[in-house]
Design an enzyme around this catalytic site. Structure first.
Site, PDB file in Angstrom:
ATOM      1  N   THR A  15      -0.106  62.658  12.285  1.00 20.45           N
ATOM      2  CA  THR A  15       0.152  64.011  12.785  1.00 20.45           C
ATOM      3  C   THR A  15      -1.089  64.611  13.458  1.00 20.45           C
ATOM      4  OG1 THR A  15       0.471  66.272  11.969  1.00 20.45           O
ATOM      5  CG2 THR A  15      -0.340  64.709  10.384  1.00 20.45           C
ATOM      6  N   ASP A  16      -0.873  65.604  14.308  1.00 20.81           N
ATOM      7  CA  ASP A  16      -2.007  66.315  14.918  1.00 20.81           C
ATOM      8  C   ASP A  16      -2.707  67.214  13.889  1.00 20.81           C
ATOM      9  OD1 ASP A  16      -0.045  68.279  14.666  1.00 20.81           O
ATOM     10  OD2 ASP A  16      -0.158  68.977  16.739  1.00 20.81           O
ATOM     11  N   GLU A  17      -2.053  67.435  12.734  1.00 22.13           N
ATOM     12  CA  GLU A  17      -2.634  68.350  11.744  1.00 22.13           C
ATOM     13  C   GLU A  17      -3.922  67.809  11.132  1.00 22.13           C
ATOM     14  OE1 GLU A  17       0.084  70.381   9.160  1.00 22.13           O
ATOM     15  OE2 GLU A  17       1.769  70.018  10.500  1.00 22.13           O
ATOM     16  N   TYR A  38      -1.400  68.442   2.663  1.00 24.01           N
ATOM     17  CA  TYR A  38      -0.604  67.504   3.474  1.00 24.01           C
ATOM     18  C   TYR A  38      -1.488  66.823   4.519  1.00 24.01           C
ATOM     19  CZ  TYR A  38       2.295  66.001   7.425  1.00 24.01           C
ATOM     20  OH  TYR A  38       2.844  65.273   8.465  1.00 24.01           O
ATOM     21  N   LYS A  55      -2.642  62.854   5.010  1.00 29.05           N
ATOM     22  CA  LYS A  55      -2.366  62.061   6.225  1.00 29.05           C
ATOM     23  C   LYS A  55      -3.691  61.565   6.826  1.00 29.05           C
ATOM     24  CE  LYS A  55       1.065  61.311   8.006  1.00 29.05           C
ATOM     25  NZ  LYS A  55       2.058  60.227   7.790  1.00 29.05           N
TER      26      LYS A  55
HETATM   27  P1  NAD Z   1      10.855  63.498   6.519  1.00 23.68           P
HETATM   28  O1  NAD Z   1      10.324  64.273   5.349  1.00 23.68           O
HETATM   29  O2  NAD Z   1      12.052  63.984   7.229  1.00 23.68           O
HETATM   30  O3  NAD Z   1      11.191  62.000   6.048  1.00 23.68           O
HETATM   31  C1  NAD Z   1      10.351  61.270   5.207  1.00 23.68           C
HETATM   32  C2  NAD Z   1      11.129  60.064   4.701  1.00 23.68           C
HETATM   33  O4  NAD Z   1      10.241  59.298   3.857  1.00 23.68           O
HETATM   34  C3  NAD Z   1      12.346  60.437   3.851  1.00 23.68           C
HETATM   35  O5  NAD Z   1      13.454  59.644   4.231  1.00 23.68           O
HETATM   36  C4  NAD Z   1      11.909  60.110   2.433  1.00 23.68           C
HETATM   37  O6  NAD Z   1      12.988  59.731   1.593  1.00 23.68           O
HETATM   38  C5  NAD Z   1      10.938  58.955   2.659  1.00 23.68           C
HETATM   39  N1  NAD Z   1       9.951  58.858   1.579  1.00 23.68           N
HETATM   40  C6  NAD Z   1       9.209  59.863   1.034  1.00 23.68           C
HETATM   41  N2  NAD Z   1       8.461  59.396   0.025  1.00 23.68           N
HETATM   42  C7  NAD Z   1       8.717  58.054  -0.060  1.00 23.68           C
HETATM   43  C8  NAD Z   1       8.235  57.022  -0.899  1.00 23.68           C
HETATM   44  N3  NAD Z   1       7.357  57.266  -1.869  1.00 23.68           N
HETATM   45  N4  NAD Z   1       8.697  55.761  -0.704  1.00 23.68           N
HETATM   46  C9  NAD Z   1       9.599  55.498   0.278  1.00 23.68           C
HETATM   47  N5  NAD Z   1      10.117  56.449   1.080  1.00 23.68           N
HETATM   48  C10 NAD Z   1       9.673  57.715   0.920  1.00 23.68           C
HETATM   49  O7  NAD Z   1       9.607  63.318   7.481  1.00 23.68           O
HETATM   50  P2  NAD Z   1       9.564  63.297   9.079  1.00 23.68           P
HETATM   51  O8  NAD Z   1       9.462  64.674   9.549  1.00 23.68           O
HETATM   52  O9  NAD Z   1      10.621  62.406   9.592  1.00 23.68           O
HETATM   53  O10 NAD Z   1       8.134  62.616   9.285  1.00 23.68           O
HETATM   54  C11 NAD Z   1       8.009  61.201   9.383  1.00 23.68           C
HETATM   55  C12 NAD Z   1       6.550  60.842   9.590  1.00 23.68           C
HETATM   56  O11 NAD Z   1       6.059  61.480  10.761  1.00 23.68           O
HETATM   57  C13 NAD Z   1       5.641  61.309   8.454  1.00 23.68           C
HETATM   58  O12 NAD Z   1       4.682  60.308   8.232  1.00 23.68           O
HETATM   59  C14 NAD Z   1       5.000  62.577   8.982  1.00 23.68           C
HETATM   60  O13 NAD Z   1       3.724  62.779   8.410  1.00 23.68           O
HETATM   61  C15 NAD Z   1       4.916  62.261  10.463  1.00 23.68           C
HETATM   62  N6  NAD Z   1       4.951  63.448  11.340  1.00 23.68           N
HETATM   63  C16 NAD Z   1       5.980  64.341  11.291  1.00 23.68           C
HETATM   64  C17 NAD Z   1       5.997  65.423  12.159  1.00 23.68           C
HETATM   65  C18 NAD Z   1       7.134  66.415  12.192  1.00 23.68           C
HETATM   66  O14 NAD Z   1       7.063  67.374  12.945  1.00 23.68           O
HETATM   67  N7  NAD Z   1       8.203  66.222  11.443  1.00 23.68           N
HETATM   68  C19 NAD Z   1       4.947  65.616  13.052  1.00 23.68           C
HETATM   69  C20 NAD Z   1       3.903  64.686  13.067  1.00 23.68           C
HETATM   70  C21 NAD Z   1       3.922  63.600  12.216  1.00 23.68           C
END
Ligand code: NAD
Length: 359
Positions: free
Chosen positions: A140-142, A165, A169
């Site tokens: 993430t950009d965070e 968080y 990351k």
């Molecule tokens: P989300 O919370 O919607 O999904 C996360 C998934 O991971 C879920 O299906 C959950 O069941 C699974 N999970 C959580 N803990 C787990 C574990 N211990 N073992 C196996 N599975 C597990 O998240 P998202 O928004 O789809 O984000 C996905 C990735 O992208 C993350 O790594 C997040 O840091 C990164 N990200 C998200 C955003 C955003 O805006 N949503 C932005 C930048 C980066």
């Protein structure tokens, strides 16, 4: 449930977190676009995991689901040994900043230890000579912290995370890079901005506010609402991941952003106006629901991404403007109110039990 694999020479890709928001779009894209790959969606199905997101592709021959927790090192090593994955796209994470403020420990367990477990399994199971492996880590950009009024995050901006968080990351990014340097593990990291689009759990701003507007409930806006974020349509993010996965340079990172900065309050007002129009309500009706609440501790003022590296090196750029992406997103939630209701009531959990009754 693991189906029989006809093509033993197929490239096997482990996608973690595939039942989540971004992961489900990545899994769908890879399953449909690359029938020659075997795609293994590994997810422990926390509150954020919803297999209904993948209903349309769950019977495809090259799709497999594994319910595994990445914090279980032994199990992770086991499945690597059994399935002999060639490549990983790692998205599984605890992803909600507010939850990390409430309970940081689970973020350490999943985001840091879980990532290290996957790195160890990859390191133990991948032959150094193969040249055909990749650990693609989604971040993430965070991790970069916060910006003032000016400037953009580039790939070389130093990390300065401010929330539990983003600290988890950042730590996982460092481990991935360190395994590349220390053990020569092939890796790519991408850091992207706020995603929005279909299938996002309604705890994050856009789906939560769409739901609250439909139900005429208050719209809680932190502080004065003047926080700035860059917004990226999730389908464009999945495209960028596809491109970096296939064409990205080993041991490098890519920033992915929508070239699209919005102050939270301006975004909320735009969303309100669009919702009034789509729901045939008087203009201003939804804006009246805005409720300013006490600020989040450690709230980063501004994130903004310089995505010129992925644009110049790999030719990626967003396919939709924010206004178009937002329209598509609102339409999706309005057409899938049942999906939204099942998430709110918790009924979405039954989908897994009905689909996989013996697990
Ligand atoms: P989300 O919370 O919607 O999904 C996360 C998934 O991971 C879920 O299906 C959950 O069941 C699974 N999970 C959580 N803990 C787990 C574990 N211990 N073992 C196996 N599975 C597990 O998240 P998202 O928004 O789809 O984000 C996905 C990735 O992208 C993350 O790594 C997040 O840091 C990164 N990200 C998200 C955003 C955003 O805006 N949503 C932005 C930048 C980066």
């Amino acid at each position: 449930m693991i189906k029989k694999i006809d093509n033993l020479n197929a490239i096997k890709i482990l996608i973690t977190g595939g039942a989540g928001f971004i992961g489900s779009h990545v899994v769908r894209r890879f399953v449909k676009k690359y029938p020659e790959y075997e795609i293994y969606n590994l997810d422990s199905l926390t509150y954020a995991g919803n297999l209904e997101n993948l209903q349309d592709i769950e019977n495809e021959k090259n799709y497999h689901f594994l319910r595994v927790d990445i914090s279980n090192a032994e199990k992770i090593d086991d499945i690597f040994h059994t399935y002999k994955f060639n490549k990983i796209i790692h998205l599984a994470a605890e992803s909600h900043v507010d939850r990390s403020i409430h309970d940081p420990s689970i973020f350490l367990k999943t985001n840091v230890i879980g990532t290290v477990n996957l790195l160890n399994a990859a390191r133990n199971n991948w032959s150094k000579a193969s040249g055909n492996n990749l650990f693609y880590h989604i971040s993430t950009d965070e991790v970069f912290g916060t910006l003032g009024e000016e400037g953009l995050f580039t790939e070389t901006t130093p990390y300065k995370p401010n929330s539990p968080y983003s600290a988890s990351k950042a730590s996982s990014d460092h481990f991935v890079r360190a395994y590349g340097e220390t053990y020569n593990l092939p890796y790519i990291i991408s850091n992207c901005s706020n995603n929005y689009g279909p299938n996002q759990f309604p705890e994050k701003l856009i789906p939560l506010f769409i739901k609250n507007i439909i139900e005429s409930k208050p719209l809680p806006v932190y502080g004065d609402g003047n926080y700035t974020r860059d917004w990226l349509y999730v389908i464009d993010h999945a495209k960028a991941i596809d491109l970096a996965f296939h064409k990205g340079e080993n041991k490098s990172s890519y920033n992915i952003g929508g070239f699209n900065e919005y102050k939270n309050i301006d975004l909320v007002k735009l969303l309100c106006a669009k919702m009034d129009e789509k729901l045939n309500r008087n203009q201003g009706a939804s804006e009246n629901l805005i409720n300013y609440i006490k600020d989040r501790p450690g709230h980063d003022k501004r994130y903004a991404i310089d995505a010129s590296k992925i644009y110049q090196d790999l030719g990626w750029k967003p396919s939709v403007t924010f206004e178009i992406g937002l329209d598509k997103t609102i339409d999706w939630y309005l057409n899938n109110e049942e999906w939204l209701n099942r998430l709110t009531s918790g009924k979405y959990k039954d989908y897994y039990l009905n689909k996989y009754p013996n697990k």
